[in-house]
Each structure stands twice: as C-alpha cells, then as structure tokens.
Scaffold this active site. Sequence first.
Site, PDB file in Angstrom:
ATOM      1  N   LYS A   5       0.854  -1.193   0.000  1.00 36.55           N
ATOM      2  CA  LYS A   5       0.000   0.000   0.000  1.00 36.55           C
ATOM      3  C   LYS A   5       0.888   1.241   0.000  1.00 36.55           C
ATOM      4  CE  LYS A   5      -2.250   1.793   3.704  1.00 36.55           C
ATOM      5  NZ  LYS A   5      -2.151   3.266   3.631  1.00 36.55           N
ATOM      6  N   ASP A  24      -3.419   4.424  -1.815  1.00 40.64           N
ATOM      7  CA  ASP A  24      -4.354   4.838  -0.763  1.00 40.64           C
ATOM      8  C   ASP A  24      -4.244   6.344  -0.539  1.00 40.64           C
ATOM      9  OD1 ASP A  24      -5.992   4.873   1.539  1.00 40.64           O
ATOM     10  OD2 ASP A  24      -4.350   4.264   2.861  1.00 40.64           O
ATOM     11  N   LYS A  27      -7.137   8.317  -0.712  1.00 42.30           N
ATOM     12  CA  LYS A  27      -8.426   8.712  -0.096  1.00 42.30           C
ATOM     13  C   LYS A  27      -8.919  10.047  -0.650  1.00 42.30           C
ATOM     14  CE  LYS A  27      -7.207   6.581   4.372  1.00 42.30           C
ATOM     15  NZ  LYS A  27      -5.743   6.445   4.262  1.00 42.30           N
ATOM     16  N   ASP A  65     -13.045  15.430  -2.762  1.00 42.80           N
ATOM     17  CA  ASP A  65     -13.080  16.807  -3.282  1.00 42.80           C
ATOM     18  C   ASP A  65     -14.342  16.925  -4.138  1.00 42.80           C
ATOM     19  OD1 ASP A  65     -12.306  19.397  -4.225  1.00 42.80           O
ATOM     20  OD2 ASP A  65     -10.208  18.843  -3.996  1.00 42.80           O
ATOM     21  N   THR A  68     -10.589   3.532  10.598  1.00 42.66           N
ATOM     22  CA  THR A  68     -10.471   2.583  11.713  1.00 42.66           C
ATOM     23  C   THR A  68      -9.898   3.233  12.981  1.00 42.66           C
ATOM     24  OG1 THR A  68      -8.337   1.880  10.817  1.00 42.66           O
ATOM     25  CG2 THR A  68     -10.247   0.530  10.257  1.00 42.66           C
ATOM     26  N   ARG A 102       2.512  -0.920  10.768  1.00 46.52           N
ATOM     27  CA  ARG A 102       3.556  -0.932  11.799  1.00 46.52           C
ATOM     28  C   ARG A 102       3.901  -2.298  12.372  1.00 46.52           C
ATOM     29  NH1 ARG A 102       0.553   4.124  14.434  1.00 46.52           N
ATOM     30  NH2 ARG A 102      -1.121   2.931  13.427  1.00 46.52           N
TER      31      ARG A 102
HETATM   32  O1  LIG Z   1      -9.662   3.417   7.885  1.00 43.57           O
HETATM   33  C1  LIG Z   1      -8.458   3.353   7.581  1.00 43.57           C
HETATM   34  C2  LIG Z   1      -8.007   3.627   6.307  1.00 43.57           C
HETATM   35  C3  LIG Z   1      -6.670   3.497   6.034  1.00 43.57           C
HETATM   36  N1  LIG Z   1      -5.795   3.125   6.987  1.00 43.57           N
HETATM   37  C4  LIG Z   1      -4.377   2.988   6.619  1.00 43.57           C
HETATM   38  O2  LIG Z   1      -3.935   1.640   6.868  1.00 43.57           O
HETATM   39  C5  LIG Z   1      -2.655   1.636   7.436  1.00 43.57           C
HETATM   40  C6  LIG Z   1      -2.684   0.969   8.775  1.00 43.57           C
HETATM   41  O3  LIG Z   1      -1.402   1.020   9.359  1.00 43.57           O
HETATM   42  P1  LIG Z   1      -1.084   0.353  10.781  1.00 43.57           P
HETATM   43  O4  LIG Z   1       0.341   0.774  11.032  1.00 43.57           O
HETATM   44  O5  LIG Z   1      -1.247  -1.133  10.612  1.00 43.57           O
HETATM   45  O6  LIG Z   1      -2.028   0.905  11.787  1.00 43.57           O
HETATM   46  C7  LIG Z   1      -2.165   3.080   7.454  1.00 43.57           C
HETATM   47  O7  LIG Z   1      -1.402   3.306   6.300  1.00 43.57           O
HETATM   48  C8  LIG Z   1      -3.427   3.909   7.376  1.00 43.57           C
HETATM   49  O8  LIG Z   1      -3.231   5.105   6.647  1.00 43.57           O
HETATM   50  C9  LIG Z   1      -6.232   2.861   8.246  1.00 43.57           C
HETATM   51  O9  LIG Z   1      -5.444   2.517   9.163  1.00 43.57           O
HETATM   52  N2  LIG Z   1      -7.568   2.969   8.500  1.00 43.57           N
END
Ligand SMILES: O=c1ccn([C@@H]2O[C@H](COP(=O)(O)O)[C@@H](O)[C@H]2O)c(=O)[nH]1
Length: 240
Positions: free
Chosen positions: A34, A61, A63, A66, A124, A216
């Site tokens: 991603k 990603d 998002k 606009d 999330t 992470r």
């Molecule tokens: O609702 C959302 C949409 C995008 N993300 C993205 O996913 C990863 C999650 O990273 P972690 O380090 O596993 O938490 C991150 O790039 C976010 O921009 C999301 O977490 N939630």
Amino acid sequence: MREERPVIALDLPSKKAIEAFLAHFPSDESLYVKVGMEIFYQEGPSIVSWLISEGHDVFLDLKLHDIPNTVYSAMKGIAKLGVSLTNVHAAGGKEMMEMAYKGLQEGTPKGQSVPKLIAVTQLTSTSDEQVKQEQLISVGLNESVRHYAVLTQASGLDGVVCSAHEAKDIKQHTSDDFVCLTPGIRLASNDVGDQKRVMTPSKARENGSTFIVVGRPITKAENPYTAYLNIKNEWNGENH
Ligand SMILES: O=c1ccn([C@@H]2O[C@H](COP(=O)(O)O)[C@@H](O)[C@H]2O)c(=O)[nH]1
C-alpha cells in the site's frame, strides 16, 4: 475473492527506507503493498512505477475527497499508474464516487485492467463516540458505516474500506463479492497504536474481510519478514 497476501502499508519516509525494508524479503516474493500519503507526497508517482516494476501489486491509498470534477480528473491521472486498487472517501457523496469511477475507466490505457475502486466508510482510528460527538452522526458508527457501504455500492464502486468488525454486516447489506478492505489488523501481541477498531487476522477472515492491511506490526518489527509470515499464516488459517 479473498486476497491471501496481507497488504503491507509502506508508511516509510523515502524510497531508500522502502528499499531497506524490502531487503528483508526474498527478492522473488511478490507482495501486495500500500502506497499512502506519507511516501506518495515525498516521492510522487515514480514510487508506484518502481514498486510495480519490482513485481509488486500496488494499492494507492490517497483517499480522494473533493468536488466531483476534481476527483474525476485526478482519477484519470491515477488510472495511468498501473495500480491494482485505489480509493476515495464515501463522505464525498454519490456524484463524486460516480465521477471517480468514470475518471478511472476513461483514464485506463487500452489493454490494461481498470483498477478496483473502493471508498472509505469511517476510518479505523474513529470510535463510535467520535462519530456521535464530533461528526454529529447520531445513529452512531455501525449505521454510518453500513449507510456509506450501501451508498458506495449504489455508486457502482467495488467495495469499501472498513474495520473487520463491520465486514460481516456490510456483506449482508451489499453482496458477498463486495470488497471489504480492513486496516486496523493486529496480532494479539501487537500494539494497537492510534487504531480504535482492531481485529486479529483470523477473526478478520471469519468476519469476511477480503483484504487485510497491516503497517507498523510489520514495518517496525525486528524481523519484518517473520512478522509478515506470522500475520499471513494466521490470515490463511495456517499454523496457529
Ligand atoms: O480506515 C483506515 C483507512 C486506512 N488506513 C491505513 O492503513 C494503514 C494501517 O497502518 P497500521 O500501522 O497497521 O495501523 C495506514 O497506512 C493507514 O493510513 C487505516 O489505518 N484505517
């Protein structure tokens, strides 16, 4: 169709950092990665072309959110990059989502497949309390997510970004093949960080996630490849 590879969120500051990270993986391993705002705004579209040339599938990603015409034009550009999947915010509305889809279709070079297009429902990192108190959506998180998922399907998109907690309900209100891409994935031993709606890979599978996204817990692991395999195995119901 469920994607067996966890999507790795390459939230790293430079191409150099990504090269160092990918050096932990076997050179012939094709990953689903991603590209998000952090790296895209540093390196630009060339990071996408490079990852694709290295044999990886890319979820871009960014998002988009606009006015419909701007999103349409931006999607025409994104369509030329060769990504497999990209996204917008469902809060941009039906007209914006339809124009995003149109832009992707019109911009995709002949002979290439149109990238899948999905929409973010509620991040999330957002809680039910925040949905009610900060967004003033009195019906709360679950209904808001469901509403955005149904609106996304009515706009002709392929699916949504949601947490794995909502995936089952979304499929019941849309269709089995409606994509539920779920970030906020953690092994029981991982730090949650800023995520609010988290779930383990095995539970996400039971709940009907199509893709899981993990950042992470892999990028910051001492051994990223081992961390990736542990998550991948649990996601595929192996060795746990
Ligand atoms: O609702 C959302 C949409 C995008 N993300 C993205 O996913 C990863 C999650 O990273 P972690 O380090 O596993 O938490 C991150 O790039 C976010 O921009 C999301 O977490 N939630």
